[in-house]
Motif scaffolding. Structure first.
Motif, PDB file in Angstrom:
ATOM      1  N   GLY A  63       0.773  -1.378   0.160  1.00  0.00           N
ATOM      2  CA  GLY A  63       0.226  -0.165  -0.058  1.00  0.00           C
ATOM      3  C   GLY A  63       0.619   1.099   0.072  1.00  0.00           C
ATOM      4  N   LYS A  64       2.327   1.299   0.227  1.00  0.00           N
ATOM      5  CA  LYS A  64       2.759   2.123  -0.186  1.00  0.00           C
ATOM      6  C   LYS A  64       4.133   2.875  -0.445  1.00  0.00           C
ATOM      7  CE  LYS A  64       2.572   3.862   5.345  1.00  0.00           C
ATOM      8  NZ  LYS A  64       2.605   3.372   6.449  1.00  0.00           N
ATOM      9  N   GLY A  65       4.082   1.097  -1.648  1.00  0.00           N
ATOM     10  CA  GLY A  65       4.651   1.474  -2.897  1.00  0.00           C
ATOM     11  C   GLY A  65       5.564   0.182  -3.013  1.00  0.00           C
ATOM     12  N   SER A  66       6.246  -0.421  -3.753  1.00  0.00           N
ATOM     13  CA  SER A  66       7.074  -1.477  -3.914  1.00  0.00           C
ATOM     14  C   SER A  66       8.330  -1.372  -3.164  1.00  0.00           C
ATOM     15  CB  SER A  66       7.347  -2.127  -5.677  1.00  0.00           C
ATOM     16  OG  SER A  66       5.383  -2.031  -6.401  1.00  0.00           O
ATOM     17  N   GLU A  67       8.614   0.129  -3.405  1.00  0.00           N
ATOM     18  CA  GLU A  67      10.310   0.121  -2.930  1.00  0.00           C
ATOM     19  C   GLU A  67       9.778   0.139  -0.652  1.00  0.00           C
ATOM     20  OE1 GLU A  67       8.187   2.054  -5.380  1.00  0.00           O
ATOM     21  OE2 GLU A  67      10.033   2.961  -6.339  1.00  0.00           O
ATOM     22  N   HIS A  68       8.828   0.184  -0.636  1.00  0.00           N
ATOM     23  CA  HIS A  68       8.556   0.219   0.824  1.00  0.00           C
ATOM     24  C   HIS A  68       9.051  -1.228   1.243  1.00  0.00           C
ATOM     25  CE1 HIS A  68       5.828   0.021   4.443  1.00  0.00           C
ATOM     26  NE2 HIS A  68       6.520   0.559   4.620  1.00  0.00           N
ATOM     27  N   LEU A  69       7.452  -2.051   0.250  1.00  0.00           N
ATOM     28  CA  LEU A  69       7.578  -3.302   0.342  1.00  0.00           C
ATOM     29  C   LEU A  69       8.755  -4.057   0.159  1.00  0.00           C
ATOM     30  CD1 LEU A  69       5.708  -6.148   0.553  1.00  0.00           C
ATOM     31  CD2 LEU A  69       5.648  -5.666  -1.572  1.00  0.00           C
ATOM     32  N   PRO A 108       0.905   8.993   1.349  1.00  0.00           N
ATOM     33  CA  PRO A 108      -0.245  10.015   1.698  1.00  0.00           C
ATOM     34  C   PRO A 108      -0.115  11.076   1.526  1.00  0.00           C
ATOM     35  CG  PRO A 108       0.848   8.811   4.240  1.00  0.00           C
ATOM     36  CD  PRO A 108       1.553   7.588   2.643  1.00  0.00           C
ATOM     37  N   ASP A 109       1.009  11.609   1.137  1.00  0.00           N
ATOM     38  CA  ASP A 109       0.657  12.851   0.880  1.00  0.00           C
ATOM     39  C   ASP A 109      -1.122  13.248  -0.173  1.00  0.00           C
ATOM     40  OD1 ASP A 109       2.027  15.410  -0.383  1.00  0.00           O
ATOM     41  OD2 ASP A 109       3.526  15.073   0.828  1.00  0.00           O
ATOM     42  N   GLY A 132     -10.888   5.255  -2.040  1.00  0.00           N
ATOM     43  CA  GLY A 132      -9.738   4.292  -1.923  1.00  0.00           C
ATOM     44  C   GLY A 132      -9.566   2.851  -0.670  1.00  0.00           C
ATOM     45  N   ASP A 133      -8.923   2.496   0.423  1.00  0.00           N
ATOM     46  CA  ASP A 133      -9.265   1.014   0.662  1.00  0.00           C
ATOM     47  C   ASP A 133      -8.090   1.084   2.397  1.00  0.00           C
ATOM     48  OD1 ASP A 133      -6.692   0.263  -0.128  1.00  0.00           O
ATOM     49  OD2 ASP A 133      -6.337  -1.344   0.098  1.00  0.00           O
ATOM     50  N   SER A 134      -7.891   2.288   2.475  1.00  0.00           N
ATOM     51  CA  SER A 134      -6.840   2.554   3.272  1.00  0.00           C
ATOM     52  C   SER A 134      -6.457   4.264   3.634  1.00  0.00           C
ATOM     53  CB  SER A 134      -5.544   2.127   2.848  1.00  0.00           C
ATOM     54  OG  SER A 134      -4.734   3.372   2.210  1.00  0.00           O
ATOM     55  N   SER A 135      -5.549   3.902   5.187  1.00  0.00           N
ATOM     56  CA  SER A 135      -5.920   5.307   5.293  1.00  0.00           C
ATOM     57  C   SER A 135      -4.814   6.319   4.761  1.00  0.00           C
ATOM     58  CB  SER A 135      -5.170   5.150   7.120  1.00  0.00           C
ATOM     59  OG  SER A 135      -4.153   4.356   6.837  1.00  0.00           O
ATOM     60  N   ASN A 136      -4.101   5.727   4.290  1.00  0.00           N
ATOM     61  CA  ASN A 136      -2.881   5.731   2.948  1.00  0.00           C
ATOM     62  C   ASN A 136      -3.882   6.938   2.347  1.00  0.00           C
ATOM     63  OD1 ASN A 136      -0.703   5.387   3.861  1.00  0.00           O
ATOM     64  ND2 ASN A 136      -0.447   3.710   2.558  1.00  0.00           N
ATOM     65  N   GLY A 149      -3.556  -4.619   8.032  1.00  0.00           N
ATOM     66  CA  GLY A 149      -4.183  -5.356   8.661  1.00  0.00           C
ATOM     67  C   GLY A 149      -4.925  -4.925   9.530  1.00  0.00           C
ATOM     68  N   GLU A 150      -5.584  -3.237   9.711  1.00  0.00           N
ATOM     69  CA  GLU A 150      -6.248  -3.114  10.697  1.00  0.00           C
ATOM     70  C   GLU A 150      -7.543  -2.726   9.896  1.00  0.00           C
ATOM     71  OE1 GLU A 150      -4.462   0.449  11.786  1.00  0.00           O
ATOM     72  OE2 GLU A 150      -2.451   0.348  12.298  1.00  0.00           O
ATOM     73  N   ASP A 151      -8.411  -3.072  10.599  1.00  0.00           N
ATOM     74  CA  ASP A 151      -9.922  -3.040  10.398  1.00  0.00           C
ATOM     75  C   ASP A 151     -10.148  -1.188   9.841  1.00  0.00           C
ATOM     76  OD1 ASP A 151     -12.798  -2.066   9.471  1.00  0.00           O
ATOM     77  OD2 ASP A 151     -12.931  -3.483  11.858  1.00  0.00           O
ATOM     78  N   VAL A 152     -10.457  -0.924   8.435  1.00  0.00           N
ATOM     79  CA  VAL A 152     -10.641   0.256   7.493  1.00  0.00           C
ATOM     80  C   VAL A 152     -12.104   0.884   8.294  1.00  0.00           C
ATOM     81  CG1 VAL A 152     -11.380   0.082   5.772  1.00  0.00           C
ATOM     82  CG2 VAL A 152     -10.277   1.669   5.749  1.00  0.00           C
ATOM     83  N   ARG A 153     -13.000   0.715   8.539  1.00  0.00           N
ATOM     84  CA  ARG A 153     -13.796   1.622   9.293  1.00  0.00           C
ATOM     85  C   ARG A 153     -14.017   2.233  10.729  1.00  0.00           C
ATOM     86  NH1 ARG A 153     -15.423  -3.873   8.275  1.00  0.00           N
ATOM     87  NH2 ARG A 153     -17.612  -3.822   7.067  1.00  0.00           N
TER      88      ARG A 153
END
Length: 234
Positions: free
Chosen positions: A63-69, A161-162, A184-188, A210-214
Motif C-alpha cells: 500500500g505504500k509502494g513497491s520500494e517500501h514493501l 498519503p501525501d 480507496g481501501d486504506s488510511s493512506n 492489517g487494521e479495520d478500515v472502518r
C-alpha cells in the motif's frame, strides 16, 4: 454512524456540492493483487538466497509502494539493507512476469465504475504501484477503458498519503478537490484525501495494513464498490 444493510454511513454527500470526478485506488480497492505480490516477492527472495515471506506479512505491508514493501521485507527477514538494489532489480523482473496472473477484480468494481461514468464523472486511477505495472494490469483486467488518466507511484515527486498526487490528479481531470471523490481501501487514501480537501469513501475489503478500515474517518465505508450508487443517491 448509521448502519443500513451493507452500507456504513457517516454523512451523505452534500447535494449542494455535486461531484465532477473521482479518483480510484488500485490495489485492494479495484483488484486483489496480493497473490501477485507474494509470488513476485518470494521469487525475488529466492534469487537472493533468502527465505520466503508469509502472505500475512505482505497483506499488512502493501500500500505504500513497491520500494517500501521490499525494504520492509528485507528488514523483517533481518537481511542486509545493502541487498536492496539487487532485490529491487530482481523484484521488477518477477513482478512484470506475473502481473495480473494471481490477481482478480473485486466483486462490484466493474459495475461501480460504469455507474460513476454514467453519472458524467471523469475518472482517474491513482495508485502507489509503479505506472508501468498499473497500466497493463488495468488493461488485462478490463478496467482501463473507465479511466481518462492513470498515475502510478512514480508519477509525482511524492506518494500517498501525501496530498500532492491527489492535487495533481485533480488538476489533470480539471476538477476542484472538493468536487473530486477519492475511493480507496486504506488510511493512506483517507489521509491523502483529507489533506487535499477531497471527500473520501473507503471499501471494507482491502488491505489497510492489517487494521479495520472502518476505524478510519470517511464519508462512507462500503462492502462493494457498486454500493456507491445507493450512497450517492441517499
Amino acid at each position: 454512524m448509521l448502519r443500513m444493510g451493507c452500507y456504513f454511513f457517516m454523512d451523505p454527500m452534500p447535494q449542494s456540492l455535486p461531484l465532477h470526478a473521482a479518483i480510484v485506488d488500485l490495489d485492494g480497492t479495484m483488484v486483489d493483487t496480493l497473490g501477485d505480490f507474494v509470488v513476485a516477492l518470494n521469487r525475488c527472495l529466492g534469487d537472493l538466497g533468502l527465505p520466503s515471506i508469509e502472505r500475512s506479512f505482505v497483506e499488512r505491508t502493501v500500500g505504500k509502494g513497491s520500494e517500501h514493501l521490499l525494504r520492509s521485507t528485507l528488514a523483517h527477514l533481518g537481511a542486509d539493507a545493502g541487498l536492496y538494489e539487487a532485490a529491487w532489480a530482481r523484484y521488477q523482473v518477477h513482478y512484470r512476469a506475473v502481473n495480473g496472473d494471481h490477481a482478480k477484480v473485486f466483486p462490484g468494481v466493474t459495475r461501480g465504475l460504469a455507474w460513476l461514468r454514467s453519472r458524467g464523472l471523469r475518472l482517474a486511477c491513482l495508485t502507489n504501484k509503479p505506472t508501468a505495472f498499473a497500466e497493463p494490469l488495468l488493461a488485462r483486467k478490463g478496467l482501463a477503458a473507465h479511466f481518462e488518466q492513470v498515475f502510478g507511484g512514480d508519477a509525482f515527486e511524492r506518494r500517498k498519503p501525501d496530498p500532492l498526487p491527489l492535487l495533481r490528479t485533480c488538476e489533470a481531470l480539471g476538477s476542484e478537490p472538493s468536487r473530486t471523490l477519492m475511493i480507496g481501501d486504506s488510511s493512506n487514501d483517507a489521509q491523502a484525501a483529507h489533506a487535499a480537501g477531497c471527500p473520501v469513501v473507503l471499501v471494507t475489503y482491502g488491505y489497510n495494513h492489517g487494521e479495520d478500515v472502518r476505524a478510519v474517518p470517511a464519508l462512507a465505508h462500503l462492502d462493494r464498490l457498486d454500493q456507491i450508487e445507493g450512497w450517492l443517491a441517499y
